[in-house]
Design a protein around this motif. Structure first.
Motif, PDB file in Angstrom:
ATOM      1  N   VAL A   1      35.160  37.815  42.203  1.00  0.00           N
ATOM      2  CA  VAL A   1      33.797  38.065  43.024  1.00  0.00           C
ATOM      3  C   VAL A   1      34.087  37.388  44.590  1.00  0.00           C
TER       4      VAL A   1
ATOM      5  N   SER B   1      36.088  45.688  37.085  1.00  0.00           N
ATOM      6  CA  SER B   1      34.795  46.218  36.979  1.00  0.00           C
ATOM      7  C   SER B   1      33.704  44.903  37.470  1.00  0.00           C
ATOM      8  N   GLN B   2      34.203  43.911  37.715  1.00  0.00           N
ATOM      9  CA  GLN B   2      33.241  42.603  38.127  1.00  0.00           C
ATOM     10  C   GLN B   2      32.907  42.879  39.671  1.00  0.00           C
ATOM     11  N   PRO B   3      31.483  42.973  39.758  1.00  0.00           N
ATOM     12  CA  PRO B   3      30.877  43.281  41.096  1.00  0.00           C
ATOM     13  C   PRO B   3      30.861  41.965  41.641  1.00  0.00           C
TER      14      PRO B   3
ATOM     15  N   GLY C   1      29.243  40.056  45.373  1.00  0.00           N
ATOM     16  CA  GLY C   1      27.903  39.823  46.025  1.00  0.00           C
ATOM     17  C   GLY C   1      27.121  41.169  46.665  1.00  0.00           C
ATOM     18  N   ASN C   2      28.117  41.685  47.199  1.00  0.00           N
ATOM     19  CA  ASN C   2      27.748  42.983  48.028  1.00  0.00           C
ATOM     20  C   ASN C   2      27.914  44.146  47.022  1.00  0.00           C
ATOM     21  N   GLY C   3      27.843  44.050  45.597  1.00  0.00           N
ATOM     22  CA  GLY C   3      27.880  45.041  44.788  1.00  0.00           C
ATOM     23  C   GLY C   3      29.102  45.779  44.439  1.00  0.00           C
ATOM     24  N   MET C   4      30.049  45.575  45.296  1.00  0.00           N
ATOM     25  CA  MET C   4      31.381  46.247  45.250  1.00  0.00           C
ATOM     26  C   MET C   4      32.239  45.729  44.161  1.00  0.00           C
ATOM     27  N   THR C   5      33.150  46.424  43.579  1.00  0.00           N
ATOM     28  CA  THR C   5      34.146  46.022  42.561  1.00  0.00           C
ATOM     29  C   THR C   5      35.588  46.131  43.295  1.00  0.00           C
TER      30      THR C   5
ATOM     31  N   ASP D   1      36.286  49.728  43.373  1.00  0.00           N
ATOM     32  CA  ASP D   1      35.687  50.536  44.392  1.00  0.00           C
ATOM     33  C   ASP D   1      36.593  50.485  45.548  1.00  0.00           C
TER      34      ASP D   1
END
Length: 273
Positions: A54, A112-114, A116-120, A123
């Protein structure tokens, strides 16, 4: 680049036993830690928890893109669809920080762990808008796609940048050791090492230092090759097309990451003016 199927392609095809070629390449790449330096002035940061992922993604997702901020490498045992990924290294140039993502421990959570901004991390690796610099992306792409479904994009491949900017003799690719030796005039020191060391926990200080040094060479090489590409009209487009072809090929079911073909430059490049 310290792996059983090394991405540091021999400069010419040899009739030596494959294991001997492998040992020679490892010896050439493992330079003296006392006589060389890396770009990062801070010790490598091991990322082995979901909370660490994260934090990592939050720190690197919005870094500047010109010049590239992220320099990436992978380590593993037989790094490919047939082997394993042990560590993913990321040097973030604006932060002067090296992250070592422990894929051996985290497995799919590493990607796969997102944050705080929703990105992994997946991504980050897949977004074409975030440039990532690799040296010979083929084994890395093969392993990432086969094991974790990561489709790399936004890749700049230093190996292709080097051969495309040579003045002549573009028949064979250069390995990382050759590029470092040629560009920096450093003297290699032959050292031993075990690939399985990347899967031994806790990681030794030597392995951690090696990983940080390994990826730390890439920014300097990028600056040199990028300057040369800028001076050669239309050559950059050729490199970009070949990078895309490498990634596409590495994701194909029939892809073969072993053999004499891996040491050869794109045939048409022999005639680039």
């Amino acid at each position: 680049m310290y792996k059983t199927q090394t991405k540091s392609t021999p400069d010419k095809v040899s009739s030596q036993d494959p294991s001997q070629i492998e040992d020679d390449e490892v010896a050439k790449i493992t330079f003296s830690l006392q006589s060389t330096t890396i770009d990062s002035s801070v010790g490598p940061q091991l990322v082995s928890t979901r909370a660490g992922i994260v934090e990592l993604v939050g720190e690197i997702a919005d870094l500047p893109t010109s010049p590239p901020s992220l320099f990436v490498d992978l380590e593993g045992v037989n790094l490919s669809r047939h082997g394993t990924i042990s560590i993913l290294q990321i040097y973030a140039a604006p932060l002067d920080r090296t992250y070592l993502v422990d894929v051996h421990i985290l497995k799919e959570k590493a990607f796969s762990q997102p944050a705080g901004n929703g990105m992994t991390l997946k991504d980050v690796l897949e977004l074409s808008s975030i440039p990532k610099v690799f040296f010979d992306v083929r084994h890395d792409s093969d392993a990432l796609f086969a094991h974790f479904g990561v489709r790399l994009a936004g890749v700049q491949d230093l190996q292709l940048m080097e051969v495309a900017t040579r003045q002549c003799r573009r028949r064979f690719l250069s390995g990382l050791a050759k590029c470092i030796e040629f560009e920096s005039s450093m003297t290699p020191e032959q050292k031993g090492g075990s690939y399985e060391g990347f899967n031994t926990r806790p990681l030794s200080s030597e392995i951690l230092q090696y990983c940080a040094q390994d990826v730390g060479y890439l920014p300097g090489l990028w600056r040199r090759y990028d300057q040369r590409l800028t001076a050669i009209r239309d050559r950059r487009a050729e490199v970009e097309q070949e990078v895309e072809r490498r990634i596409s090929d590495s994701q194909h079911a029939a892809y073969n990451g072993n053999g004499r073909h891996m040491a050869r430059a794109p045939p048409r490049w022999a005639y680039l003016s």
